[in-house]
Design a protein around this motif. Structure first.
Motif, mmCIF file in Angstrom:
data_model
loop_
_atom_site.group_PDB
_atom_site.id
_atom_site.type_symbol
_atom_site.label_atom_id
_atom_site.label_comp_id
_atom_site.label_asym_id
_atom_site.label_seq_id
_atom_site.Cartn_x
_atom_site.Cartn_y
_atom_site.Cartn_z
ATOM 1 N N LYS A 253 0.799 -1.015 0.087
ATOM 2 C CA LYS A 253 -0.050 -0.003 0.163
ATOM 3 C C LYS A 253 0.814 1.509 0.207
ATOM 4 O O LYS A 253 1.910 1.278 0.871
ATOM 5 N N ALA B 157 3.436 1.326 3.137
ATOM 6 C CA ALA B 157 3.313 0.639 4.432
ATOM 7 C C ALA B 157 4.350 -0.450 4.334
ATOM 8 O O ALA B 157 4.571 -1.158 3.387
ATOM 9 N N PRO C 294 6.242 -7.017 5.739
ATOM 10 C CA PRO C 294 6.309 -7.666 7.012
ATOM 11 C C PRO C 294 7.858 -8.162 6.636
ATOM 12 O O PRO C 294 8.363 -8.660 5.700
ATOM 13 N N ASN D 37 13.568 -7.760 4.339
ATOM 14 C CA ASN D 37 12.002 -7.674 4.027
ATOM 15 C C ASN D 37 12.104 -7.763 2.561
ATOM 16 O O ASN D 37 11.400 -7.288 1.885
ATOM 17 N N GLN E 275 10.872 -0.958 11.772
ATOM 18 C CA GLN E 275 10.328 -2.151 12.553
ATOM 19 C C GLN E 275 11.113 -2.550 13.592
ATOM 20 O O GLN E 275 10.738 -2.942 14.657
ATOM 21 N N ARG F 39 4.921 5.182 12.899
ATOM 22 C CA ARG F 39 3.872 3.968 13.360
ATOM 23 C C ARG F 39 2.533 4.563 13.527
ATOM 24 O O ARG F 39 2.394 5.463 14.504
ATOM 25 N N ASP F 40 1.367 4.109 12.836
ATOM 26 C CA ASP F 40 0.064 4.548 13.076
ATOM 27 C C ASP F 40 -0.467 3.729 14.365
ATOM 28 O O ASP F 40 0.101 3.221 14.908
ATOM 29 N N ALA G 127 -2.761 1.689 14.342
ATOM 30 C CA ALA G 127 -3.076 0.251 14.227
ATOM 31 C C ALA G 127 -1.669 -0.575 14.210
ATOM 32 O O ALA G 127 -1.709 -1.737 14.157
ATOM 33 N N GLU H 188 0.904 -0.152 11.880
ATOM 34 C CA GLU H 188 1.432 -0.107 10.921
ATOM 35 C C GLU H 188 2.516 0.715 10.536
ATOM 36 O O GLU H 188 2.462 2.064 11.146
ATOM 37 N N ILE H 189 3.568 0.367 10.096
ATOM 38 C CA ILE H 189 4.839 1.486 9.837
ATOM 39 C C ILE H 189 4.935 2.012 8.623
ATOM 40 O O ILE H 189 4.793 1.077 7.620
ATOM 41 N N TRP H 190 4.892 3.154 8.328
ATOM 42 C CA TRP H 190 4.776 3.810 6.719
ATOM 43 C C TRP H 190 6.300 4.666 6.857
ATOM 44 O O TRP H 190 6.758 5.196 7.626
#
Length: 288
Positions: free
Chosen positions: A108, A119, A122, A156, A236, A266-267, A269, A271-273
């Motif tokens: 995303k 985004a 993982p 990653n 991360q 990190r939002d 939720a 998730e790291i952007w």
């Protein structure tokens, strides 16, 4: 061969020629893997990308990413630069986010005012590095093993090994030995500003960390100017380990005369952007 729409985009900067460039062929249909690799090698850039129609449900486009000598399942600055070029060429996402299909699956990308952010995919591998590799990395970087104050696998897609040194100054002073580090992709991070308990550079510093990325190149050890995939994996690790705040800016490219700025968040939720500005430096057609 035919003329295809093309852009060369500088990523992680709003000022041309201060970030990391990527070559983007906006119509890669009909090209073989060999042709894509040949073109990538010819550009002499760290990466070139090829935009194709998506084959996965939910994707806006498919992206194949190449560096000299091989194809990559994912890379950060090519993701942002290619999305920037796709949008400039008239691309329109189906939903709230731009969704890129690539080797690691669907990624995303969101639009944040004057920059794009992806985004973080993982991690394929995390956890501490083995001690024998740390000894090798320390020797290759020309530092004592005790100078490495943190470390982790940061895989990653690209198989990064992340190490933290005591200060940004130590990071900038590195002169790695490519013979020792041959075969390793190494990312080095050093605290800047008031982050953590080491390497304070004063409250007026806009960046929390100085980052450098080393990898085997065609002529020995190479250094990447600004690296999205590495910064995603470092975030991360560092945020997860409590070594960095949930929102910070990293500096990369200083040692190469660049001024890359990587925005990390990190939002709510979790998730790291990973975001940054992009600017088109060349636009036209290319014969491929």
């Amino acid at each position: 061969m035919r003329l295809r729409p093309f852009q060369q985009v500088d990523v992680f900067t709003a000022t041309p020629y201060r970030g990391n460039p990527v070559a983007v062929v906006l119509d890669g249909e009909g090209l073989t893997t060999g042709q894509m690799q040949q073109f990538t090698n010819w550009t002499n850039l760290s990466e070139a990308t090829f935009v194709l129609p998506p084959t996965q449900a939910g994707a806006d486009y498919q992206l194949r990413i190449f560096c000299p000598g091989r194809e990559l399942p994912f890379a950060g600055h090519p993701t942002l630069g290619s999305c920037h070029a796709w949008l400039e060429a008239g691309g329109r996402p189906k939903g709230e986010y731009v969704v890129q299909q690539c080797g690691v699956g669907l990624v995303k990308i969101r639009r944040d005012e004057d920059r794009l952010a992806f985004a973080a995919p993982p991690l394929r591998k995390g956890g501490p590095l083995p001690e024998e590799e740390l000894a090798l990395i320390a020797r290759g970087l020309g530092v004592a093993r005790s100078d490495i104050v943190g470390h982790a696998w940061c895989d990653n897609g690209p198989n990064w090994r992340g190490v933290m040194l005591k200060s940004a100054e130590r990071v900038l002073a590195l002169k790695p030995d490519g013979n020792v580090l041959s075969g390793l992709d190494v990312g080095v991070v050093g605290p800047r500003g008031k982050v953590g308990v080491v390497g304070s550079r004063g409250a007026d510093d806009e960046c929390a960390f100085e980052v450098r990325a080393f990898f085997p190149g065609n002529n020995g050890m190479a250094e990447d100017p600004v690296t999205g995939s590495l910064n995603a994996a470092l975030a991360q690790w560092l945020i997860g380990a409590g070594l960095a705040p949930e929102r910070y800016v990293a500096s990369q490219g200083t040692a190469l005369g660049r001024a890359g700025r990587v925005h990390v968040q990190r939002d709510a939720a979790g998730e790291i952007w990973i975001g940054g500005a992009s600017v088109t430096c060349i636009a036209g057609t290319v014969r491929v």
